[in-house]
Write a protein that holds these residues in place. Structure first.
Motif, mmCIF file in Angstrom:
data_model
loop_
_atom_site.group_PDB
_atom_site.id
_atom_site.type_symbol
_atom_site.label_atom_id
_atom_site.label_comp_id
_atom_site.label_asym_id
_atom_site.label_seq_id
_atom_site.Cartn_x
_atom_site.Cartn_y
_atom_site.Cartn_z
ATOM 1 N N UNK A 149 0.820 -1.213 0.000
ATOM 2 C CA UNK A 149 0.000 0.000 0.000
ATOM 3 C C UNK A 149 0.859 1.269 0.000
ATOM 4 N N UNK A 150 1.946 1.271 0.766
ATOM 5 C CA UNK A 150 2.727 2.501 0.955
ATOM 6 C C UNK A 150 3.859 2.681 -0.040
ATOM 7 N N UNK A 151 4.240 1.621 -0.768
ATOM 8 C CA UNK A 151 5.353 1.732 -1.713
ATOM 9 C C UNK A 151 4.937 1.506 -3.157
ATOM 10 N N UNK A 152 3.785 0.861 -3.380
ATOM 11 C CA UNK A 152 3.342 0.593 -4.742
ATOM 12 C C UNK A 152 4.078 -0.539 -5.427
ATOM 13 N N UNK A 153 4.866 -1.321 -4.689
ATOM 14 C CA UNK A 153 5.553 -2.430 -5.339
ATOM 15 C C UNK A 153 4.555 -3.521 -5.710
#
Length: 322
Positions: A149-153
Motif C-alpha cells: 500500500x505505501x510503496x506501490x511495489x
C-alpha cells in the motif's frame, strides 16, 4: 544436473545462461521455460531440434486462458526462438501471438473508511494455538499489505523479497527479481520501516536465518495465491465492495497523481519519479493511470497544450501496465 527434461535441454540451458548474464532472468521466465520444456517432452519426445510445428502448436491459445495470458505464456518462447535465430541455430519463424486485448478492468477506488477497516482487520487476525503457519500469517498480513500500500511495489516483488534486499537501517528496498528485470529501488516511510524492523525481529525468533523476508514456516517464499487469498478473506470480513490485493498498487499511483493536479509543469518530474519507483520500463505504462484519475488528463492537456503528446505519448497496445 540439468533442470530441463526434453531433448532441447542443451539449447534451453544456453539460453538461460545468456538471459542470466544479460540480467534478464527471473523466476517468471524460468517457470515459462520449464513449461515449454515439459510441453516438448510430452508432445515431441523424439525431437532433437526445434521445429515450426512445435512452436506453432505451443502458441495456440488454450480454451482455459485469456488472450493476454496466452501472450504472456509465449513471450519468453519468442525470445528463445530469436536467440536461436541470431546464432543460426534454427530456421523456424517466431509464431505470431494473438493481438493483445486492451484492459477493461478498473481498479477499486478505496475510501478512507474501507482502508481503515481493512488494516484494523489485518491487525486483529486470530490464530489457533500451536499452528505456526497461522501465527506467521497473523504477523505477516499487517506488514506485507501495508508495504504494498505505501510503496506501490508489485505483489510478486513483495513476496520475492529476500532479507538481503531490505536495508533495515536506511529503509531502502532493492527490487531485483521483477517484471522484465527492471531493477530499481524504493524507500520506505519511517513508519513502515519500524514495522519491517519489528517484523524481522519476530520472524528471526521463529525462523532463524531465513532467506526470504516474508517466509512460510518451511522457510519458503509464499506463493501468489497466499497473498491474494488472505487479502480477500480479510477484506471480505469488513467490506462488501469487491477489491483485490493488486488494487493497493493502483491506489498508490492514483493517490500520488491526484496530489499533483495543481502543480503545473512540476507534474512531469513527479510522474517520472513515480514511473521509476513503480518499476515501469517507460512512461507509457504510467500513463495508464491517467484514464482512471478523474479529470487529470484534461488538466494536464490544458497546462501543456501541444507538448502533452510529447510528454505523455500514446500507450503502445503491447505495453504492460502491471
Amino acid at each position: 544436473m540439468t533442470k530441463f527434461i526434453s531433448n532441447l535441454a542443451p539449447l534451453m540451458e544456453q539460453f538461460e545462461k545468456y538471459r542470466q548474464a544479460s540480467q534478464k532472468l527471473n523466476n517468471n521466465s524460468r517457470a515459462k521455460m520449464r513449461a515449454f520444456d515439459h510441453y516438448c517432452q510430452e508432445h515431441f519426445p523424439e525431437a532433437d531440434h526445434l521445429t515450426q510445428e512445435m512452436a506453432d502448436n505451443y502458441f495456440i491459445k488454450k480454451p482455459s486462458e485469456t488472450i493476454n495470458s496466452c501472450r504472456e505464456r509465449c513471450s519468453i518462447i519468442s525470445e528463445f526462438i530469436k536467440y536461436l535465430q541470431n546464432r543460426n541455430m534454427t530456421e523456424i519463424n517466431v509464431p505470431e501471438r494473438p493481438k493483445k486485448q486492451r484492459r477493461t478492468y478498473v481498479p477499486h477506488a478505496f475510501t478512507h473508511a474501507e482502508l481503515t477497516d481493512f488494516f484494523i482487520a489485518c491487525d486483529n487476525v486470530s490464530y489457533k494455538s500451536g499452528r505456526m503457519d497461522l501465527k506467521i500469517r497473523c504477523i505477516t498480513a499487517p506488514v506485507i499489505f501495508r508495504l504494498v500500500y505505501s510503496t506501490g511495489i508489485r505483489n510478486v516483488e513483495a513476496l520475492s523479497l529476500k532479507r538481503d534486499n531490505v536495508n533495515l537501517t536506511s529503509g531502502a528496498i532493492s527490487i531485483v527479481d521483477t517484471k522484465g528485470y527492471n531493477e530499481h529501488y524504493v524507500v520506505m516511510h519511517d513508519s513502515i520501516l519500524e514495522l519491517m524492523q519489528a517484523y524481522d525481529q519476530k520472524m528471526e525468533q521463529f525462523l532463524p536465518n531465513r532467506e526470504y523476508f516474508f517466509s512460510s514456516k518451511n522457510k519458503h517464499r509464499f506463493n501468489s495465491s497466499w497473498l491474494t487469498d488472505n487479502f480477500r478473506i480479510i477484506w471480505d470480513s469488513v467490506n462488501s465492495s469487491p477489491a483485490t490485493a493488486y488494487d493497493l498498487r493502483h491506489n498508490y499511483a492514483i493517490v500520488n497523481i491526484n496530489k499533483w493536479t495543481d502543480e503545473g509543469f512540476g507534474f512531469y518530474d513527479k510522474i517520472a519519479y513515480l514511473s521509476k519507483s513503480m518499476g515501469h520500463v517507460t512512461l507509457e505504462s504510467t500513463k495508464y493511470y491517467y484514464s482512471i484519475v478523474p479529470n487529470l488528463s484534461s488538466i494536464i492537456e490544458k497546462q501543456s497544450n501541444d507538448s502533452f503528446d510529447w510528454i505523455v505519448p500514446e500507450v503502445d497496445a503491447d505495453e504492460k501496465i502491471n
